[in-house]
Design a protein around this motif. Structure first.
Motif, mmCIF file in Angstrom:
data_model
loop_
_atom_site.group_PDB
_atom_site.id
_atom_site.type_symbol
_atom_site.label_atom_id
_atom_site.label_comp_id
_atom_site.label_asym_id
_atom_site.label_seq_id
_atom_site.Cartn_x
_atom_site.Cartn_y
_atom_site.Cartn_z
ATOM 1 N N TYR A 39 0.822 -1.206 0.000
ATOM 2 C CA TYR A 39 0.000 0.000 0.000
ATOM 3 C C TYR A 39 0.860 1.262 0.000
ATOM 4 O O TYR A 39 0.648 2.171 -0.803
ATOM 5 C CB TYR A 39 -0.915 0.025 1.230
ATOM 6 N N THR A 44 8.307 4.735 10.759
ATOM 7 C CA THR A 44 7.761 4.211 12.000
ATOM 8 C C THR A 44 8.803 3.359 12.707
ATOM 9 O O THR A 44 9.910 3.139 12.198
ATOM 10 C CB THR A 44 6.491 3.388 11.737
ATOM 11 N N LEU A 50 -1.333 -1.062 12.353
ATOM 12 C CA LEU A 50 -2.377 -0.265 11.708
ATOM 13 C C LEU A 50 -3.663 -1.080 11.760
ATOM 14 O O LEU A 50 -3.772 -2.131 11.120
ATOM 15 C CB LEU A 50 -1.997 0.054 10.263
ATOM 16 N N VAL A 60 -4.413 -5.971 7.423
ATOM 17 C CA VAL A 60 -3.242 -5.174 7.047
ATOM 18 C C VAL A 60 -2.217 -5.201 8.176
ATOM 19 O O VAL A 60 -2.579 -5.146 9.357
ATOM 20 C CB VAL A 60 -3.654 -3.729 6.740
ATOM 21 N N SER A 61 -0.949 -5.281 7.803
ATOM 22 C CA SER A 61 0.125 -5.231 8.792
ATOM 23 C C SER A 61 1.192 -4.254 8.323
ATOM 24 O O SER A 61 1.190 -3.813 7.173
ATOM 25 C CB SER A 61 0.734 -6.618 9.004
ATOM 26 N N VAL A 62 2.103 -3.920 9.232
ATOM 27 C CA VAL A 62 3.213 -3.028 8.911
ATOM 28 C C VAL A 62 4.508 -3.784 9.156
ATOM 29 O O VAL A 62 4.803 -4.163 10.291
ATOM 30 C CB VAL A 62 3.181 -1.746 9.762
ATOM 31 N N GLY A 69 8.663 1.463 7.468
ATOM 32 C CA GLY A 69 7.626 0.451 7.450
ATOM 33 C C GLY A 69 6.941 0.344 6.108
ATOM 34 O O GLY A 69 6.701 1.352 5.433
ATOM 35 N N VAL A 71 3.396 -0.934 4.572
ATOM 36 C CA VAL A 71 2.033 -1.337 4.899
ATOM 37 C C VAL A 71 1.604 -2.360 3.850
ATOM 38 O O VAL A 71 1.597 -2.063 2.645
ATOM 39 C CB VAL A 71 1.094 -0.122 4.902
ATOM 40 N N HIS A 73 -0.505 -6.485 2.948
ATOM 41 C CA HIS A 73 -1.262 -7.659 3.364
ATOM 42 C C HIS A 73 -0.788 -8.855 2.548
ATOM 43 O O HIS A 73 -0.279 -8.699 1.431
ATOM 44 C CB HIS A 73 -2.787 -7.450 3.255
ATOM 45 N N VAL A 97 -6.698 2.728 2.852
ATOM 46 C CA VAL A 97 -5.602 2.244 3.691
ATOM 47 C C VAL A 97 -4.439 3.235 3.678
ATOM 48 O O VAL A 97 -3.848 3.543 4.715
ATOM 49 C CB VAL A 97 -5.126 0.853 3.222
ATOM 50 N N ALA A 101 -2.999 5.207 6.874
ATOM 51 C CA ALA A 101 -1.583 5.123 7.216
ATOM 52 C C ALA A 101 -1.001 6.529 7.383
ATOM 53 O O ALA A 101 -0.182 6.777 8.283
ATOM 54 C CB ALA A 101 -0.820 4.355 6.138
ATOM 55 N N PRO A 108 2.791 9.386 3.949
ATOM 56 C CA PRO A 108 3.222 8.115 3.381
ATOM 57 C C PRO A 108 3.717 8.276 1.943
ATOM 58 O O PRO A 108 3.408 9.260 1.278
ATOM 59 C CB PRO A 108 1.937 7.286 3.411
#
Length: 320
Positions: A39, A44, A50, A60-62, A69, A71, A73, A97, A101, A108
């Protein structure tokens, strides 16, 4: 001045943020056994999280490496459909998303829709290390900066009579038409109409140039956009309306005089708003101001797709 901070921003210049294949368009589909849908990139720490869902409801993960980071999935294929509504939903969720973020981590660096890195989280970390210099430069350069969109609409166009009063050449032609025979009058009317068109264009260009100059004193970058872009899925997302109506005339019969996109620091938003308030104070003009959005138009391209596991999108030879 009207302002809308909901829906989604957009970018539709040469560096369109959410590029997608039009519905029904065929292309070779890359094979992906395991991948990470990308994304955006954020600044971070190792404890980043997130709380949101991504395209198709995916968690979703970071993934973080040395203060940077990604972002993501987890996925095992690209997102491709001939269903226009489905593609639209994916695009909107992708953008949501990225927006969330930005709210959580600051400005971002967004990827295009359907940009996928082959491999697992460890591969993402490896890629972050490989691209650390480029990513650091991009994050530092855009920190605290956001994209804003401006549209100036003439809801009460200046009348022909007012232009005649202001322009000596138009007055001369108008008088000559009244004193001429049918054939000559026809030719003079064509010149008259041409002069009207030229004056309206000159007025529009003058207003745009003046506004660009004033905004450039406060914004880092200012770019003009097409006054009447062709309607595409990504335009719908950019407008936040989903209407697909990108015509030059709005529902009230107004004419778009100019459309601009700005990259500006968040501290300068008030100064930009004041400039736009001055423009909106002109009788017959309406200013539409949207943002702040992630810098879709101004974000640098990050890498390119290839067969060695670097980010790839749904096109055979994409770039994120």
């Amino acid at each position: 001045m009207s302002r809308d901070g909901s829906g989604g921003p957009a970018a539709e210049s040469e560096q369109r943020p959410l590029e997608n294949r039009e519905a029904g368009e065929s292309a070779e589909t890359p094979s992906i056994d395991e991948g990470r849908y990308l994304y955006c990139i954020v600044r971070t720490d190792a404890e980043a999280a997130l709380e949101t869902t991504g395209v198709d409801g995916e968690p979703v993960s970071v993934v973080v490496e040395d203060g940077i980071g990604a972002v993501v999935h987890a996925c095992d294929g690209i997102y491709d459909s001939a269903n226009l509504a489905q593609v639209r939903r994916w695009l909107v969720r992708h953008q949501t998303v990225v927006d969330e973020a930005g709210q959580a981590f600051g400005t971002p660096i967004p990827f295009q829709f359907d940009t996928i890195l082959r491999g697992d989280d460890d591969r993402v970390r490896e890629w972050l290390r490989e691209e650390s210099d480029t990513l650091e430069q991009a994050l530092d350069g855009l920190a605290g900066h956001w994209e804003y969109r401006v549209e100036v609409v003439e809801i009460d166009p200046i009348s022909d009579e007012s232009l005649i009063e202001r322009d000596e050449r138009l007055r001369e032609l108008d008088e000559q038409i009244g004193d001429s025979g049918e054939g000559t009058a026809f030719l003079l009317e064509k010149k008259f109409d041409q002069r009207l068109t030229e004056l309206r264009a000159a007025r529009r260009e003058s207003l745009t140039a003046d506004l660009e100059e004033r905004l450039a004193a406060e914004a880092r970058e200012v770019h003009a956009l097409e006054r009447s872009p062709s309607a595409k899925l990504s335009d719908d997302v950019a407008d936040g309306s989903g209407s697909g109506d990108s015509s030059d005339d709005d529902a009230d019969g107004g004419e778009t005089l100019c459309r601009l996109t700005l990259l500006a620091h968040e501290d300068d938003e008030g100064a930009i708003g004041s400039i736009l308030d001055d423009v909106a104070a002109n009788e017959g003009l309406e200013v539409r101001f949207t943002g702040p959005w992630p810098p879709y138009t101004f974000a640098p391209e990050l890498g390119g797709g290839d067969s060695n596991g670097d980010p790839t999108a749904s096109d055979p030879n994409p770039h994120p």
